[in-house]
Design a protein around this motif. Sequence first.
Motif, PDB file in Angstrom:
ATOM      1  N   ALA A 193      -3.989  -4.641  13.187  1.00 41.12           N
ATOM      2  CA  ALA A 193      -4.906  -5.725  13.322  1.00 41.12           C
ATOM      3  C   ALA A 193      -5.322  -6.134  14.648  1.00 41.12           C
ATOM      4  O   ALA A 193      -4.151  -6.226  15.509  1.00 41.12           O
ATOM      5  N   ALA A 194      -6.618  -6.232  14.913  1.00 41.93           N
ATOM      6  CA  ALA A 194      -6.853  -6.629  16.391  1.00 41.93           C
ATOM      7  C   ALA A 194      -7.327  -8.100  16.492  1.00 41.93           C
ATOM      8  O   ALA A 194      -8.213  -8.699  15.460  1.00 41.93           O
ATOM      9  N   ILE A 195      -6.814  -8.970  17.317  1.00 38.34           N
ATOM     10  CA  ILE A 195      -7.141 -10.424  17.462  1.00 38.34           C
ATOM     11  C   ILE A 195      -8.264 -10.564  18.439  1.00 38.34           C
ATOM     12  O   ILE A 195      -9.071 -11.481  18.214  1.00 38.34           O
ATOM     13  N   LYS A 196      -8.605  -9.757  19.565  1.00 40.87           N
ATOM     14  CA  LYS A 196      -9.585  -9.999  20.359  1.00 40.87           C
ATOM     15  C   LYS A 196     -10.510  -8.810  20.485  1.00 40.87           C
ATOM     16  O   LYS A 196     -10.395  -7.875  19.848  1.00 40.87           O
ATOM     17  N   PRO A 197     -11.808  -9.098  21.004  1.00 44.63           N
ATOM     18  CA  PRO A 197     -12.838  -8.455  21.177  1.00 44.63           C
ATOM     19  C   PRO A 197     -12.456  -6.824  21.708  1.00 44.63           C
ATOM     20  O   PRO A 197     -12.857  -5.711  21.214  1.00 44.63           O
ATOM     21  N   ARG A 198     -11.482  -6.822  22.777  1.00 44.70           N
ATOM     22  CA  ARG A 198     -10.803  -5.622  23.536  1.00 44.70           C
ATOM     23  C   ARG A 198     -10.208  -4.901  22.538  1.00 44.70           C
ATOM     24  O   ARG A 198     -10.186  -3.580  22.747  1.00 44.70           O
ATOM     25  N   ARG A 236     -11.662 -10.091   5.482  1.00 46.28           N
ATOM     26  CA  ARG A 236     -11.071 -11.324   4.634  1.00 46.28           C
ATOM     27  C   ARG A 236     -10.946 -10.697   3.081  1.00 46.28           C
ATOM     28  O   ARG A 236      -9.864 -11.598   2.535  1.00 46.28           O
ATOM     29  N   GLN A 237     -11.386  -9.857   2.652  1.00 44.56           N
ATOM     30  CA  GLN A 237     -11.061  -9.497   1.084  1.00 44.56           C
ATOM     31  C   GLN A 237      -9.401  -8.919   1.338  1.00 44.56           C
ATOM     32  O   GLN A 237      -9.031  -8.840  -0.235  1.00 44.56           O
ATOM     33  N   HIS A 238      -8.948  -8.508   2.494  1.00 44.48           N
ATOM     34  CA  HIS A 238      -7.808  -7.749   2.245  1.00 44.48           C
ATOM     35  C   HIS A 238      -6.661  -8.300   3.176  1.00 44.48           C
ATOM     36  O   HIS A 238      -5.728  -8.196   3.220  1.00 44.48           O
ATOM     37  N   THR A 246     -10.599  -7.395  13.416  1.00 46.36           N
ATOM     38  CA  THR A 246     -10.883  -6.041  12.866  1.00 46.36           C
ATOM     39  C   THR A 246      -9.407  -5.609  12.401  1.00 46.36           C
ATOM     40  O   THR A 246      -8.300  -5.899  13.040  1.00 46.36           O
ATOM     41  N   GLY A 247      -9.411  -4.699  11.327  1.00 46.50           N
ATOM     42  CA  GLY A 247      -8.310  -3.970  10.709  1.00 46.50           C
ATOM     43  C   GLY A 247      -8.331  -2.569  10.665  1.00 46.50           C
ATOM     44  O   GLY A 247      -9.457  -2.255   9.996  1.00 46.50           O
ATOM     45  N   LEU A 248      -7.354  -1.794  10.888  1.00 44.32           N
ATOM     46  CA  LEU A 248      -7.536  -0.388  10.638  1.00 44.32           C
ATOM     47  C   LEU A 248      -6.430  -0.130   9.974  1.00 44.32           C
ATOM     48  O   LEU A 248      -5.251  -0.191  10.060  1.00 44.32           O
ATOM     49  N   PHE A 249      -6.700   0.175   8.429  1.00 48.11           N
ATOM     50  CA  PHE A 249      -5.720   0.539   7.410  1.00 48.11           C
ATOM     51  C   PHE A 249      -5.510   1.862   6.931  1.00 48.11           C
ATOM     52  O   PHE A 249      -6.607   2.847   6.950  1.00 48.11           O
ATOM     53  N   GLU A 304      11.369 -18.558   1.629  1.00 46.21           N
ATOM     54  CA  GLU A 304      11.709 -18.646   0.469  1.00 46.21           C
ATOM     55  C   GLU A 304      10.610 -17.945  -0.265  1.00 46.21           C
ATOM     56  O   GLU A 304       9.483 -17.504  -0.256  1.00 46.21           O
ATOM     57  N   PRO A 305      10.819 -17.271  -1.864  1.00 46.12           N
ATOM     58  CA  PRO A 305       9.893 -16.792  -2.390  1.00 46.12           C
ATOM     59  C   PRO A 305       8.691 -17.540  -2.654  1.00 46.12           C
ATOM     60  O   PRO A 305       8.669 -18.911  -2.994  1.00 46.12           O
ATOM     61  N   LEU A 306       7.690 -17.004  -2.614  1.00 44.92           N
ATOM     62  CA  LEU A 306       6.375 -17.807  -2.672  1.00 44.92           C
ATOM     63  C   LEU A 306       5.521 -17.588  -4.132  1.00 44.92           C
ATOM     64  O   LEU A 306       4.586 -18.256  -4.352  1.00 44.92           O
ATOM     65  N   GLY A 307       6.293 -16.607  -4.917  1.00 46.46           N
ATOM     66  CA  GLY A 307       5.511 -16.220  -6.247  1.00 46.46           C
ATOM     67  C   GLY A 307       4.405 -15.261  -6.016  1.00 46.46           C
ATOM     68  O   GLY A 307       3.792 -15.291  -4.906  1.00 46.46           O
ATOM     69  N   GLU A 308       4.063 -14.439  -7.013  1.00 51.38           N
ATOM     70  CA  GLU A 308       3.382 -13.306  -6.822  1.00 51.38           C
ATOM     71  C   GLU A 308       1.741 -13.860  -6.379  1.00 51.38           C
ATOM     72  O   GLU A 308       1.132 -13.292  -5.586  1.00 51.38           O
ATOM     73  N   GLU A 309       1.334 -14.979  -6.982  1.00 55.67           N
ATOM     74  CA  GLU A 309       0.114 -15.245  -6.912  1.00 55.67           C
ATOM     75  C   GLU A 309      -0.241 -15.544  -5.297  1.00 55.67           C
ATOM     76  O   GLU A 309      -1.276 -15.327  -4.775  1.00 55.67           O
ATOM     77  N   ARG A 310       0.684 -16.556  -4.879  1.00 58.57           N
ATOM     78  CA  ARG A 310       0.515 -17.040  -3.611  1.00 58.57           C
ATOM     79  C   ARG A 310       0.623 -15.848  -2.506  1.00 58.57           C
ATOM     80  O   ARG A 310       0.007 -15.710  -1.540  1.00 58.57           O
ATOM     81  N   ALA A 311       1.460 -14.867  -2.651  1.00 59.75           N
ATOM     82  CA  ALA A 311       1.750 -13.766  -1.933  1.00 59.75           C
ATOM     83  C   ALA A 311       0.424 -12.910  -1.788  1.00 59.75           C
ATOM     84  O   ALA A 311       0.172 -12.599  -0.587  1.00 59.75           O
ATOM     85  N   ARG A 312      -0.274 -12.807  -3.099  1.00 63.63           N
ATOM     86  CA  ARG A 312      -1.340 -11.893  -2.977  1.00 63.63           C
ATOM     87  C   ARG A 312      -2.620 -12.587  -2.467  1.00 63.63           C
ATOM     88  O   ARG A 312      -3.521 -11.943  -1.847  1.00 63.63           O
ATOM     89  N   GLU A 313      -2.542 -13.915  -2.282  1.00 65.69           N
ATOM     90  CA  GLU A 313      -3.505 -14.875  -1.525  1.00 65.69           C
ATOM     91  C   GLU A 313      -3.254 -14.321   0.051  1.00 65.69           C
ATOM     92  O   GLU A 313      -4.468 -14.146   0.621  1.00 65.69           O
TER      93      GLU A 313
END
Length: 426
Positions: free
Chosen positions: A128-133, A163-165, A173-176, A262-271
Amino acid sequence: MSLAHAPSYYAASAHAAPQRPSLKGTVEADVCVVGAGGCGLSAALHLAQQGYRVVVLEANRVGWGASGRNGGQFIFGFGCEMSTIRSLVGIEDAHKLWAVSLESLDLVRNLVKRYQIDCDLVQGQMHAAIKPRQSRELWDLWNELEGEYGYEGLQLWEGDELRQHIGSERYRTGLFDPNSGHLHPLNFTLGLARAAEQEGATIHESSPVLSLEPGDRPRLITETGEVRCQSVILAGNAYLGKLSQPLRGKLMPVGTYIGATEPLGEERARELLPDNQAVADINFVLDYYRCSADHRMLFGGRVSYSTLEPRDLFAAMKERMLLVYPQLADVQMEYAWGGFVGITMNRAPHLGWLAPNILFAQGFSGHGVSMGPMAGKLMAEAVRGLAERFDVCSRLPHAHFPGGPLLRMPSLVLAMAYFRLRDLLP
């Protein structure tokens, strides 16, 4: 007496493992491996598969070091960019080393499948990229890996697609990479130990090596016994200590830290991570994180060149996590721990020979989950007389850290201050 595993989420959720006996008396072996982490256990496993008599000596417990307390991400490449690898060894060897890095990912998956290692393995990892550079750097990396190395399957995400991921506004930017992934590192390492024993290797815990006497038949001496063997594999990495002075100056043990909520629960973790991928930003002092099988956020970061753990580690790790996920302000950190990762000056792995029958591997620089077992496999090949790939790795040149034993830590603290400032640049 051996030390217990670090008080981590991994130790709390580890599968049951036997307490292996310490070494007693004189033992004859074909190969003695020092260190029961991913690297040493892989070497033992691959040699035992070929009928070698293998003894593994571990100072504490199986997986006690970095192999049992790391971030759990297995990722393509090395701790440095492939452009650095190419500048060090040339294009031909760079392609061979790239192939080794990809095989390391396959090796992890194949070991898990073949030996039915229950370690919560999940495919998918994102830089994951935080800055334009940094966004430009990820685009350049994508083009390099696809164009120069033919590595297909990478996906670049930006804007609404990103944002979908990932449920964070921090990144541009993200390189997956679907070929990389994450796992429970301690359970993976415990599974490697069981597999090595199934193939015929013997593992002794609570057996720190006090001295190594080289020769045609090296001797490794512990408090209560000794191993006499034909070949020695040193796989202690950042925890090898003073056993091998020639290696110490080219390796720096750096402290890194992880918190588990602590455990977040599956729904919150997937958010937070809709695809359940692992994530690492590309700052020099980076953050890395993923969700566990029971839906906790495992968030790693910070570095330390001293042996001192940061004060109030629980609060420090939560503070870093909230920079990425401020929506977790109401969540408690249930675990926080740290340990040493072995880094080299150029962040490339350091493999080589100390003698014709003494091999070592160290300095995986944050890529040890997969490169550790791969280095173990390459050392096993070399012991068997098939050293071509090991020797390609050993051609990577490595410099000593500046300053010598007394001054290298202050020198690196100054260098780290520079890189922290660089991380702040746009």
